[in-house]
Design an enzyme around this catalytic site. Structure first.
Site, PDB file in Angstrom:
ATOM      1  N   ASP A 279       9.364  25.092  38.701  1.00 20.47           N
ATOM      2  CA  ASP A 279       7.978  25.222  38.255  1.00 20.47           C
ATOM      3  C   ASP A 279       7.640  26.670  37.928  1.00 20.47           C
ATOM      4  OD1 ASP A 279       5.346  24.589  37.759  1.00 20.47           O
ATOM      5  OD2 ASP A 279       4.807  24.191  39.839  1.00 20.47           O
ATOM      6  N   ASP A 330      -1.177  20.294  35.003  1.00 20.38           N
ATOM      7  CA  ASP A 330      -1.350  19.315  36.072  1.00 20.38           C
ATOM      8  C   ASP A 330      -2.400  18.269  35.700  1.00 20.38           C
ATOM      9  OD1 ASP A 330       0.461  20.799  37.443  1.00 20.38           O
ATOM     10  OD2 ASP A 330      -0.888  21.430  39.048  1.00 20.38           O
TER      11      ASP A 330
END
Length: 519
Positions: A279, A330
């Site tokens: 990430d 997200d």
């Protein structure tokens, strides 16, 4: 309205809305049925683990005709394990039997340079437990996969997201677990012992978004102490950079001068990790290639997931270098987020295929927590039942990874029905690996179609508006002619033979998901 007759669920074809009772998937037959992926990829010489997903009354025995030398099958659990040293393809006939009958299914094992030949199906800790994730919670989820029967429908991965990290150490000077993850090898063995696989999280940056250490460092020893927060200012003992944006202010959200991701990969392989989510933002091809090189050298197949919001201009590179990549930031448990993200994935469709998948982020269903917090309590998703059907249907059509992030042990019957409908899962896991695309759009009404290996098409009739509307799937838009059989996949019910088009009413924010095949 749902009426129970002789244990079956008889449902009127029509709306999926919050005002109506949820349309539950009919309970599976006690006779055996083999489910899940029909194809499996493994690299030569890497550990092989696959659990045959099968529903039906237990006890059940398993067998496999044509299983190549090097692999063994446990007849009671249905777990296939071992090693295959040479590239090639093996066609196996799987068989599951109980006192009521038997079922068989063709299964292809491909030994080569590709893994994740179907979209990964599993669970991730972020939306459930976020900063409070622990060994105990991971084991609980794994037990829930078995107790709730998810493993019998092809659900495989139990993935730890951020906040597991302690400091560097061990023989590789790799990241070790913090106080909540004192025995990661034992945890991996536990999850594998249930026939499941396990994933982990990292970043090539010095700090993760949660403020834990990452895959690079400012010193050759992997020491970050010159830049982290003093102990009294930390939210957790090993949350050394603090929750974002503290880590950004400390200058840790960037690549460090020294690279440790290769050492971490060796440690993950030794523990038994099967999947890693890396990430950082923006994802870039050179760093991704460096990560992949370390994973390929670690001695174990580890699925590589990139997060987050991979730049579209490098889509071909993500398909070459990784197994899945986030096409978005997200997601949130709101209709606006699910709708905006899900219905804009069509530009990514050409890059999806066996071994490489577009990832529009996790399913927002069930009991979930609040990300970026130390979660103690969970609450039901705010998505309506119809909106949840829409997300699962659309993600299945997109050939997207299906990643839950809700509590598994307390999963209610409705949520369980969303994730155990094998006809819907078959759409997602189709070996052809095509991503669905829109074939018509008008005023919030959309029809998406996905080509299937057997020549049929999975078709979603979506209503993005707030009010009930009639949605039409025209054969000319699907590229087919003549009479076509239409089957409702959520209700697992044949609707009849139609010529020219199929038309139905769909509630606001709802979907009707069907399979269309030549008569």
């Amino acid at each position: 309205m749902i009426t129970r007759i002789a244990g079956a669920l008889v449902v009127c074809l029509g709306l999926l809305s919050a005002a109506q009772p949820p349309i539950l998937t009919p309970k599976p037959s006690p006779k055996p049925r083999i489910n899940g992926a029909r194809i499996f990829g493994v690299r030569p010489g890497r550990p092989f683990l696959h659990t045959i997903a099968a529903t039906g009354q237990r006890p059940m025995t398993f067998s496999a005709k044509g299983l190549p030398a090097g692999l063994t099958l446990d007849q009671k659990s249905g777990r296939i394990s071992g090693f295959l040293s040479k590239p090639g393809e093996h066609v196996v006939t799987l068989r599951a039997a109980n006192s009521l009958g038997a079922a068989e299914r063709r299964f292809r094992i491909v030994v080569g340079d590709k893994i994740a030949l179907t979209p990964p199906m599993g669970w991730n800790s972020w939306y459930a437990w976020s900063e409070s994730v622990s060994d105990e919670k991971i084991r609980s989820v794994a037990r829930g996969f078995v107790a709730k029967g998810l493993v019998n429908h092809g659900w495989t991965y139990v993935n730890i997201d951020d906040c597991w990290q302690g400091l560097r150490g061990g023989k590789y000077n790799a990241i070790q677990g913090n106080e909540r993850f004192r025995d990661i090898k034992g945890m991996c063995d536990y999850v594998h012992g249930l026939g499941l696989k396990i994933g982990i999280y990292s970043t090539p940056w010095m700090a993760t978004y949660g403020g834990f250490i990452g895959g690079s460092a400012p010193t050759a020893k992997g020491d970050y102490s010159g830049m982290w927060l003093p102990p009294e200012k930390r939210l957790q003992p090993y949350q050394v950079f603090g929750r974002w944006p503290s880590s950004q202010r400390l200058g840790a959200q960037k690549l460090g001068a020294y690279w440790f991701s290769d050492a971490d990969a060796k440690q993950w392989a030794e523990w038994g990790i099967d999947y890693v989510k890396h990430d950082w933002k923006p994802n870039d091809p050179p760093t991704t290639e460096r990560i992949l090189k370390g994973l390929l050298a670690c001695g174990r197949d580890i699925v590589l997931s990139l997060s987050n919001e991979a730049p579209f201009e490098h889509a071909a590179e993500w398909a070459r270098l990784s197994n899945l990549w986030r096409t978005t930031g997200d997601i949130k448990a709101t209709w606006e987020a699910v709708s905006r993200i899900g219905f804009t994935q069509d530009r990514w469709a050409p890059y999806a295929g066996p071994g490489h998948w577009n990832d529009p982020d996790m399913l927002q269903i069930g009991m979930i927590g609040v990300p970026n917090t130390y979660v103690r309590t969970l609450k039901p998703t705010v998505l309506t039942p119809g909106e949840q059907y829409t997300q699962v249907s659309l993600w299945s059509l997109l050939a997207a990874p299906l990643l839950l992030s809700c509590d598994i042990e307390t999963m209610d019957d409705f949520t369980l029905s969303l994730v155990t409908n094998d006809e819907v899962i078959d759409v997602n896991q189709d070996p052809l690996g095509k991503s669905g695309v829109p074939v018509s759009r008008a005023g919030g009404l959309e029809v998406w179609a996905k080509q299937m290996e057997d020549g049929s098409q999975a078709v979603g009739l979506f209503n993005r508006s707030d009010q009930e509307a009639t949605v039409t799937a025209r054969w000319s838009d699907l590229g087919v002619r003549g009479k076509q059989e239409v089957r409702d996949l959520w209700r697992q019910k044949d609707l009849g033979v139609f010529e020219g088009q199929f038309q139905t009413k769909v509630a606001g924010h709802g979907v009707v998901l069907v399979r269309v095949s030549a008569r």
